[in-house]
Design a protein around this motif. Structure first.
Motif, PDB file in Angstrom:
ATOM      1  N   PHE A 181      57.330   4.487  70.730  1.00 41.66           N
ATOM      2  CA  PHE A 181      57.441   6.057  70.452  1.00 41.66           C
ATOM      3  C   PHE A 181      57.125   6.984  71.670  1.00 41.66           C
ATOM      4  CE2 PHE A 181      55.772   5.006  66.043  1.00 41.66           C
ATOM      5  CZ  PHE A 181      56.839   5.251  65.533  1.00 41.66           C
ATOM      6  N   ILE A 182      56.409   6.498  72.658  1.00 42.83           N
ATOM      7  CA  ILE A 182      56.401   6.811  74.006  1.00 42.83           C
ATOM      8  C   ILE A 182      57.583   6.846  74.745  1.00 42.83           C
ATOM      9  CG2 ILE A 182      54.832   7.301  75.756  1.00 42.83           C
ATOM     10  CD1 ILE A 182      52.607   6.027  73.862  1.00 42.83           C
TER      11      ILE A 182
ATOM     12  N   GLU B 111      51.286  14.001  74.820  1.00 52.41           N
ATOM     13  CA  GLU B 111      50.962  14.140  73.417  1.00 52.41           C
ATOM     14  C   GLU B 111      52.352  14.035  72.683  1.00 52.41           C
ATOM     15  OE1 GLU B 111      49.452  17.942  72.883  1.00 52.41           O
ATOM     16  OE2 GLU B 111      47.305  17.172  73.552  1.00 52.41           O
ATOM     17  N   LEU B 112      52.626  13.573  71.570  1.00 50.29           N
ATOM     18  CA  LEU B 112      53.723  13.473  70.972  1.00 50.29           C
ATOM     19  C   LEU B 112      53.668  14.240  69.495  1.00 50.29           C
ATOM     20  CD1 LEU B 112      54.152   9.482  70.724  1.00 50.29           C
ATOM     21  CD2 LEU B 112      55.662  10.949  72.018  1.00 50.29           C
TER      22      LEU B 112
ATOM     23  N   ILE C 214      55.533  14.048  66.084  1.00 46.37           N
ATOM     24  CA  ILE C 214      56.486  12.854  65.182  1.00 46.37           C
ATOM     25  C   ILE C 214      56.549  13.602  63.794  1.00 46.37           C
ATOM     26  CG2 ILE C 214      56.395  10.802  64.419  1.00 46.37           C
ATOM     27  CD1 ILE C 214      54.398   9.789  66.776  1.00 46.37           C
TER      28      ILE C 214
ATOM     29  N   VAL D 245      60.528  10.856  66.552  1.00 46.03           N
ATOM     30  CA  VAL D 245      59.816  11.875  67.567  1.00 46.03           C
ATOM     31  C   VAL D 245      60.592  13.018  68.015  1.00 46.03           C
ATOM     32  CG1 VAL D 245      59.128  11.729  69.893  1.00 46.03           C
ATOM     33  CG2 VAL D 245      59.057   9.700  68.798  1.00 46.03           C
TER      34      VAL D 245
ATOM     35  N   ASP E 117      59.468  15.680  69.823  1.00 50.32           N
ATOM     36  CA  ASP E 117      59.256  15.892  71.143  1.00 50.32           C
ATOM     37  C   ASP E 117      57.952  15.361  71.801  1.00 50.32           C
ATOM     38  OD1 ASP E 117      59.774  17.310  73.500  1.00 50.32           O
ATOM     39  OD2 ASP E 117      59.319  19.390  72.778  1.00 50.32           O
ATOM     40  N   SER E 118      57.612  15.238  73.054  1.00 55.48           N
ATOM     41  CA  SER E 118      56.543  14.646  73.833  1.00 55.48           C
ATOM     42  C   SER E 118      56.330  15.406  75.103  1.00 55.48           C
ATOM     43  CB  SER E 118      56.882  13.125  73.994  1.00 55.48           C
ATOM     44  OG  SER E 118      58.083  13.166  74.825  1.00 55.48           O
TER      45      SER E 118
END
Length: 162
Positions: free
Chosen positions: A103-104, A138-139, A141, A155, A157-158
């Motif tokens: 996810f990152i 930070e994410l 989700i 996801v 935004d990050s």
């Protein structure tokens, strides 16, 4: 002679009463000061507890357990809110591997990024904190609980703190 004995006895008793009065007055004043000090400490502790309760209420405002609308979303569901939170969290944490978390979208400096903490905001979104030991981010989700209780993630935004 009897007179002298009674006079000395009276004098001794008078001195004893004066001594007891002065001593008890000092003890009473000392206890009053201690009571006032303890009352101030108690009031400070009560104020601190009240402030912490207010901060906790503000912090938990965005949370699946305390969000009434999100809670109503799952009312007709057979799965409990705590189970949903656990399933969602387990799904995110299970992506933590030695190669990082899928996810990152960032590459770590020394180690791969791993999700450290998750906060489920409502029935649709969660925030995840991640780091590689040196950098943090930070994410946001979005998740969907399917009919078969499987969960799909996307996801939104990050961000990576520099």
């Amino acid at each position: 002679m009897k007179r002298n004995i009674f006079m000395y006895l009276f004098l001794f008793v008078s001195l004893w009463v004066v001594f007891q009065y002065v001593n008890n007055t000092k003890v009473y004043e000392s206890q009053q000061k201690q009571i006032i000090s303890l009352e101030e400490k108690h009031q400070n502790a009560t104020d601190s507890v009240t402030a912490l309760q207010q901060r906790l209420a503000e912090t938990e405002y965005f949370g699946l357990r305390t969000n009434v609308n999100a809670y109503e979303y799952y009312e007709s569901s057979t799965i409990e809110i705590d189970d949903i939170i656990q399933l969602v969290s387990d799904g995110i944490y299970s992506k933590n591997t030695l190669e990082g978390n899928s996810f990152i979208p960032y590459e770590g400096d020394e180690r791969q990024f791993q999700v450290n903490q998750i906060h489920v905001l409502n029935h649709r979104w969660l925030i995840a904190d991640f780091s590689d030991g040196n950098n943090w981010g930070e994410l946001l989700i979005e998740y969907f609980v399917n009919e078969d209780n499987s969960i799909d993630y996307r996801v939104i935004d990050s961000l990576l703190y520099s």
